[in-house]
Design an enzyme around this catalytic site. Sequence first.
Site, PDB file in Angstrom:
ATOM      1  N   GLU A 293     -16.798  36.027  63.432  1.00 35.64           N
ATOM      2  CA  GLU A 293     -16.165  35.081  62.525  1.00 35.64           C
ATOM      3  C   GLU A 293     -16.398  35.501  61.083  1.00 35.64           C
ATOM      4  OE1 GLU A 293     -16.176  30.995  65.140  1.00 35.64           O
ATOM      5  OE2 GLU A 293     -17.948  31.397  63.935  1.00 35.64           O
TER       6      GLU A 293
ATOM      7  N   CYS B 216     -27.067  38.050  66.734  1.00 44.68           N
ATOM      8  CA  CYS B 216     -28.157  38.407  65.827  1.00 44.68           C
ATOM      9  C   CYS B 216     -29.463  38.399  66.605  1.00 44.68           C
ATOM     10  CB  CYS B 216     -28.239  37.402  64.676  1.00 44.68           C
ATOM     11  SG  CYS B 216     -29.498  37.776  63.443  1.00 44.68           S
TER      12      CYS B 216
ATOM     13  N   GLY C 226     -25.151  37.966  62.086  1.00 47.93           N
ATOM     14  CA  GLY C 226     -25.946  39.176  62.123  1.00 47.93           C
ATOM     15  C   GLY C 226     -26.850  39.355  60.917  1.00 47.93           C
TER      16      GLY C 226
ATOM     17  N   SER D 263     -27.351  39.635  52.187  1.00 46.87           N
ATOM     18  CA  SER D 263     -28.428  38.705  52.519  1.00 46.87           C
ATOM     19  C   SER D 263     -29.254  39.261  53.669  1.00 46.87           C
ATOM     20  CB  SER D 263     -27.839  37.346  52.927  1.00 46.87           C
ATOM     21  OG  SER D 263     -28.860  36.470  53.356  1.00 46.87           O
TER      22      SER D 263
ATOM     23  N   ASN E 173     -27.576  22.302  58.149  1.00 49.35           N
ATOM     24  CA  ASN E 173     -26.427  21.865  58.937  1.00 49.35           C
ATOM     25  C   ASN E 173     -26.848  21.699  60.392  1.00 49.35           C
ATOM     26  OD1 ASN E 173     -24.281  21.973  56.930  1.00 49.35           O
ATOM     27  ND2 ASN E 173     -24.661  24.175  56.919  1.00 49.35           N
TER      28      ASN E 173
ATOM     29  N   CYS F 100     -23.080  26.953  56.375  1.00 50.78           N
ATOM     30  CA  CYS F 100     -24.251  27.816  56.499  1.00 50.78           C
ATOM     31  C   CYS F 100     -24.983  27.554  57.805  1.00 50.78           C
ATOM     32  CB  CYS F 100     -25.174  27.587  55.305  1.00 50.78           C
ATOM     33  SG  CYS F 100     -26.594  28.652  55.301  1.00 50.78           S
TER      34      CYS F 100
END
Length: 368
Positions: free
Chosen positions: A91, A125, A170, A201, A300, A345
Amino acid sequence: MTFRSVFDAAFIRTEFDQAGINTQFIPSIWKYVVQNPNCEWREIPSLPSAAYSLLSSKFKPCTSVVDSVLDSIDQITTKLLIKLQNGASVEAVIMRYDTRLGKYGGKPRLGGPRSTLCISSQVGCKMGCTFCATGSMGFKSNLSTGEIVEQLVHASRLSPIRNVVFMGMGEPLNNYNALVEAIRVMTAFPFQLSPKKITVSTVGIIHAINKLHGDLQNINLAVSLHAPVQDIRCQIMPAARAFPLEKLMNSLAEYQKKSQQKIFIEYIMLDGVNDEEQHAHQLGRLLDTFEVVINLIPFNPIGTLSKFGTSGDEKVTKFQTILRSSYNIRTTVRKQMGQDISGACGQLVINLPNKKPPTLTDIEDLHL
């Protein structure tokens, strides 16, 4: 036969070199593909005849396709589900801003509408952060350079992209070579993104941080710190055990010394875990000698996957006030975007067969 993406830069350069074709044709091929999504190779003008046969035998304009596009109710956020050649999916999220809204330093802001693209670097991930839905997938595979760049290609057809943040699915620094090469493509013709508009990041992969400035200059580094002490980091981020906080901070100090750039610190607010006043003071002392911007991220919820709660507004405000007033650290609270389409997030996750689908959660969109 498996074809390679034409945006797999190292591969296409090698193939052109071996075939005796001038690699200076490659950027013009990229430009044509960006402008003509469904093109045939023979439609590209003015290439050597050997280039057409090579492209036809080994490359596709795009190896991925946009499977679905989901817009948030307010039309500010768009989530793209992108299907890869091997059948897996990732995504990417487009976030739209108008920089003229609000004030900066008491004066109206300059600028206008702009879009930021949040890009994935892996399928799943391996970091296993307990507050992030992507981590629940586990690690599936790295994306190739082309698969990373193609996210920008697809998104650019929906909105002009000015900023790119590697904050999707990831850990970018665990796919280091493809990441570096993809950013080099994005900053070259025809994309020509400014390195200063690209943010990578990381949870803190120390050996990769130590190499990063030498390979990519002027990009922004964001560190998912999320706790001011090692034991809390290890509780919520299992991978932190491999990257002790003291060694991480030493690495960041060296990175900042070389780059002379601010470092963005991402800090997710988890109720009763890392959001108390004592944590704010610990964080302030930890970062006191750095030039940083701290981005506080409201948590979230991710359904049954999560044991955490969202910090209340008063707690977040108090946390921010302590960092600003006691330590003079610029601290922002992230504006939440795309929650209604699970594009916020921490919410990015691909629901796989034979698994209970979690409620989606998370990307990190710095206010750049």
